[in-house]
Design an enzyme around this catalytic site. Structure first.
Site, PDB file in Angstrom:
ATOM      1  N   TYR A  90       0.121  -1.184 -12.179  1.00 27.75           N
ATOM      2  CA  TYR A  90      -1.285  -1.290 -12.602  1.00 27.75           C
ATOM      3  C   TYR A  90      -1.513  -0.608 -13.952  1.00 27.75           C
ATOM      4  O   TYR A  90      -2.574  -0.055 -14.209  1.00 27.75           O
ATOM      5  CB  TYR A  90      -2.213  -0.721 -11.514  1.00 27.75           C
ATOM      6  CG  TYR A  90      -1.939  -1.343 -10.161  1.00 27.75           C
ATOM      7  CD1 TYR A  90      -2.281  -2.678  -9.924  1.00 27.75           C
ATOM      8  CD2 TYR A  90      -1.294  -0.637  -9.149  1.00 27.75           C
ATOM      9  CE1 TYR A  90      -1.991  -3.277  -8.707  1.00 27.75           C
ATOM     10  CE2 TYR A  90      -1.001  -1.237  -7.920  1.00 27.75           C
ATOM     11  CZ  TYR A  90      -1.358  -2.551  -7.707  1.00 27.75           C
ATOM     12  OH  TYR A  90      -1.066  -3.139  -6.513  1.00 27.75           O
TER      13      TYR A  90
ATOM     14  N   TYR B 219     -10.376   4.914 -11.530  1.00 31.04           N
ATOM     15  CA  TYR B 219     -10.293   5.500 -10.181  1.00 31.04           C
ATOM     16  C   TYR B 219     -10.168   7.023 -10.208  1.00 31.04           C
ATOM     17  O   TYR B 219      -9.799   7.615  -9.186  1.00 31.04           O
ATOM     18  CB  TYR B 219      -9.056   4.978  -9.436  1.00 31.04           C
ATOM     19  CG  TYR B 219      -8.791   3.509  -9.535  1.00 31.04           C
ATOM     20  CD1 TYR B 219      -9.585   2.572  -8.881  1.00 31.04           C
ATOM     21  CD2 TYR B 219      -7.704   3.046 -10.281  1.00 31.04           C
ATOM     22  CE1 TYR B 219      -9.316   1.225  -8.967  1.00 31.04           C
ATOM     23  CE2 TYR B 219      -7.429   1.687 -10.366  1.00 31.04           C
ATOM     24  CZ  TYR B 219      -8.240   0.788  -9.716  1.00 31.04           C
ATOM     25  OH  TYR B 219      -7.964  -0.543  -9.803  1.00 31.04           O
TER      26      TYR B 219
ATOM     27  N   GLU C  79       4.673  -5.985   1.706  1.00 30.10           N
ATOM     28  CA  GLU C  79       4.228  -6.569   0.445  1.00 30.10           C
ATOM     29  C   GLU C  79       3.846  -5.500  -0.586  1.00 30.10           C
ATOM     30  O   GLU C  79       2.708  -5.430  -1.039  1.00 30.10           O
ATOM     31  CB  GLU C  79       2.992  -7.374   0.806  1.00 30.10           C
ATOM     32  CG  GLU C  79       2.579  -8.434  -0.113  1.00 30.10           C
ATOM     33  CD  GLU C  79       1.424  -9.121   0.583  1.00 30.10           C
ATOM     34  OE1 GLU C  79       1.700 -10.049   1.349  1.00 30.10           O
ATOM     35  OE2 GLU C  79       0.270  -8.688   0.402  1.00 30.10           O
TER      36      GLU C  79
ATOM     37  N   GLY D 221       0.796  -1.220   0.000  1.00 23.38           N
ATOM     38  CA  GLY D 221       0.000   0.000   0.000  1.00 23.38           C
ATOM     39  C   GLY D 221       0.832   1.276   0.000  1.00 23.38           C
ATOM     40  O   GLY D 221       0.277   2.379  -0.023  1.00 23.38           O
TER      41      GLY D 221
ATOM     42  N   CYS E 230     -14.137   3.769 -28.043  1.00 20.47           N
ATOM     43  CA  CYS E 230     -15.435   4.398 -28.327  1.00 20.47           C
ATOM     44  C   CYS E 230     -16.285   4.550 -27.067  1.00 20.47           C
ATOM     45  O   CYS E 230     -17.356   3.979 -26.945  1.00 20.47           O
ATOM     46  CB  CYS E 230     -16.175   3.603 -29.388  1.00 20.47           C
ATOM     47  SG  CYS E 230     -16.492   1.928 -28.882  1.00 20.47           S
ATOM     48  N   GLU E 231     -15.744   5.271 -26.094  1.00 22.17           N
ATOM     49  CA  GLU E 231     -16.521   5.632 -24.902  1.00 22.17           C
ATOM     50  C   GLU E 231     -16.148   7.055 -24.513  1.00 22.17           C
ATOM     51  O   GLU E 231     -14.962   7.420 -24.545  1.00 22.17           O
ATOM     52  CB  GLU E 231     -16.215   4.688 -23.721  1.00 22.17           C
ATOM     53  CG  GLU E 231     -16.742   3.291 -23.938  1.00 22.17           C
ATOM     54  CD  GLU E 231     -16.867   2.480 -22.650  1.00 22.17           C
ATOM     55  OE1 GLU E 231     -17.021   3.075 -21.565  1.00 22.17           O
ATOM     56  OE2 GLU E 231     -16.824   1.251 -22.756  1.00 22.17           O
TER      57      GLU E 231
HETATM   58  N1  LLP Z   1      -1.028  -7.280  -1.026  1.00 23.02           N
HETATM   59  C1  LLP Z   1      -2.321  -7.481  -1.292  1.00 23.02           C
HETATM   60  C2  LLP Z   1      -3.026  -8.552  -0.608  1.00 23.02           C
HETATM   61  C3  LLP Z   1      -2.990  -6.658  -2.213  1.00 23.02           C
HETATM   62  O1  LLP Z   1      -4.285  -6.851  -2.459  1.00 23.02           O
HETATM   63  C4  LLP Z   1      -2.291  -5.616  -2.850  1.00 23.02           C
HETATM   64  C5  LLP Z   1      -2.961  -4.740  -3.824  1.00 23.02           C
HETATM   65  C6  LLP Z   1      -0.916  -5.456  -2.556  1.00 23.02           C
HETATM   66  C7  LLP Z   1      -0.329  -6.294  -1.631  1.00 23.02           C
HETATM   67  C8  LLP Z   1      -0.058  -4.390  -3.205  1.00 23.02           C
HETATM   68  O2  LLP Z   1      -0.552  -3.132  -2.974  1.00 23.02           O
HETATM   69  P1  LLP Z   1       0.312  -1.840  -3.417  1.00 23.02           P
HETATM   70  O3  LLP Z   1       1.588  -1.836  -2.633  1.00 23.02           O
HETATM   71  O4  LLP Z   1       0.568  -1.952  -4.877  1.00 23.02           O
HETATM   72  O5  LLP Z   1      -0.566  -0.685  -3.102  1.00 23.02           O
HETATM   73  N2  LLP Z   1      -5.346  -1.193  -9.320  1.00 23.02           N
HETATM   74  C9  LLP Z   1      -5.249  -0.243  -8.237  1.00 23.02           C
HETATM   75  C10 LLP Z   1      -4.529  -0.829  -7.037  1.00 23.02           C
HETATM   76  C11 LLP Z   1      -5.121  -2.143  -6.584  1.00 23.02           C
HETATM   77  C12 LLP Z   1      -4.361  -2.775  -5.446  1.00 23.02           C
HETATM   78  C13 LLP Z   1      -4.851  -4.150  -5.175  1.00 23.02           C
HETATM   79  N3  LLP Z   1      -4.180  -4.838  -4.133  1.00 23.02           N
HETATM   80  C14 LLP Z   1      -4.601   1.036  -8.742  1.00 23.02           C
HETATM   81  O6  LLP Z   1      -4.252   1.115  -9.925  1.00 23.02           O
HETATM   82  O7  LLP Z   1      -4.439   1.997  -7.979  1.00 23.02           O
END
Ligand code: LLP
Length: 424
Positions: A375, A317, A274, A231, A346-347
């Protein structure tokens, strides 16, 4: 080639010995360009974040599972997680050993559990019903449980994964039921994990959630690891000098919390974080080409090949990405103007940057969408039967390498049965 509006990539020497115009000429448009030096720097920052002998970083490949990216991250000494059999498979192909892979399952069937069990990876379950299913399939096995600490964080409600309104994790009040199932199937809990959500820029909720998961962890005697989740945010507003997440301060708080918890627990176990985004977001710029410029009812539209099939974050988002401008010709931009940068899908919602003030943009300009490494390609699609772009890596010597080819029209049909196709 002229860097018209490009102070961020220029300061980083992002494109090494090449430049956006040459890259597009060589590999086509759009194009994801990754920078190996930045990727490795981010890995190293995270690895030294916490001062504890058994601290590890699990990369979260959902953010970017390009095989070359996975190999670099592995080379930096990271472990990895997986959200699906597909991610387990890619991780193995990138050279991770099964025991280095942590499968964080969510609502999976027997087949997926069996795949993970056979692959020999570590597995976490995130509900009591899934724990029971796992126990049935692998009695006597080892398992981790994902806790929902009741605290969430994130840049958008769709990506807040901890807290009272999300589908993830097991509530702390159900721990007795967890223990009953462990007993019934003779399971051993070797890990506890959580993930409160994606993209926080101050670490307060994360630290709060750590306190909460560590209280739960004391209930289990055989733990080998605690995974605190990802996160970690990155500054998307670089042109406004947005501050970085203070990793150093978070790290020193974590180091203290971990060392005092270890004293209480009486055993030195592994602690992991993570992150996905923090590792890869800033190491890629998505390049696209301007094919049309027009006024429509007082709005100036810049029409590009950067449809939301290529980068969906702004549409999904309302996410913000800085835009840079590169130009082959010597034509100057003499003024700034407000523009809406759109794609070729086309949106009406196909907008990559809404109402930005930027130097004048012309047809054939190349645009760079900053911080697209997380992402970006991972969430791309073939919507409108558009082809996914190629990906290129600028290595540490500044040379460019193709690390994923552009799709072809044939790729669009590759999943159709050949018998069916022959009848067409
Ligand atoms: N661990 C778990 C269980 C997760 O579900 C996620 C992300 C992460 C780690 C890694 O999170 P990060 O460090 O990347 O924030 N598509 C969205 C973000 C979705 C995140 C989903 N889970 C975007 O583009 O902002």
């Amino acid at each position: 080639m002229n860097y018209i509006y490009a102070k961020v990539s220029t300061a980083l020497n992002f494109f090494g010995k090449t430049n956006p115009v040459s890259l597009i000429e060589k590999y086509g448009s759009p194009l994801y360009v990754h920078n190996e030096t930045i990727l490795r720097e981010r890995c190293r920052e995270l690895k030294k974040m916490v001062d504890y002998k058994y601290f590890f970083v699990n990369y979260s490949p959902k953010a970017n599972s390009n095989l070359e990216v996975l190999k670099i991250v592995r080379d930096e000494g990271f472990l990895t997680d997986a959200m699906s059999p597909g991610e387990i498979y890619s991780n193995l192909k990138a050279g991770f050993k099964p025991e280095q892979i942590f499968y964080i399952s969510n609502n999976v069937n027997d087949e997926e559990f069996n795949y993970a069990i056979r692959a020999g990876v570590k597995i976490s379950v995130d509900s009591i019903s899934q724990l029971e299913r796992y126990g049935r399939l692998n009695p006597g096995g080892e398992v981790a449980i994902r806790i929902n600490p009741g605290i969430g964080a994130g840049h958008h409600k769709k990506v807040v994964t901890g807290g009272k309104k999300t589908k993830f994790g097991i509530e702390i009040r159900f721990l007795d039921e967890v223990k009953k199932i462990l007993k019934k199937y003779n399971l051993k809990i070797t890990g506890i994990n959580q993930h409160i959500g994606s993209l926080f820029m101050d670490g307060d909720s994360f630290i709060e959630s750590v306190d909460s998961i560590l209280t739960v962890a004391k209930e289990f005697n055989d733990l080998e690891f605690i995974d605190l989740g990802g996160g970690f945010g990155i500054p998307y507003h670089k042109y406004e000098n947005e501050e970085r997440l203070d990793l150093r301060s978070m790290g020193s708080k974590l180091s203290k919390i971990i060392s005092s918890w270890i004293k209480d627990y009486g055993k030195e176990i592994i602690f992991k974080i993570e992150p996905g985004r923090y590792v890869v977001a800033e190491s890629a710029i998505l390049l696209g080409t301007v094919h049309a410029v027009k006024m429509n009812y007082d709005i100036k539209y810049i029409g590009t090949d950067l449809g939301f099939n290529v980068l969906v974050r702004p549409v999904m988002y309302d996410s913000y990405h800085d835009i840079e401008i590169y130009r082959k010709s010597d034509k100057p931009s003499v003024k700034n103007e407000q523009v809406r940068i759109v794609g070729n899908i086309c949106e009406t919602g196909d907008i990559i940057a809404k109402d930005r003030i930027l130097p004048e943009i012309f047809e054939e300009d190349i645009l760079g969408v900053l911080d697209s490494g997380a992402y970006g390609y991972a969430m791309s699609s073939n919507y409108n039967n558009r082809l996914r772009p190629a990906e290129v890596l600028i290595d540490q010597d500044g040379h460019d390498w193709l690390i994923r080819r552009r799709e072809t029209l044939e790729d669009l049909l590759k999943t159709f049965d050949t018998l069916f196709l022959s009848g067409c």
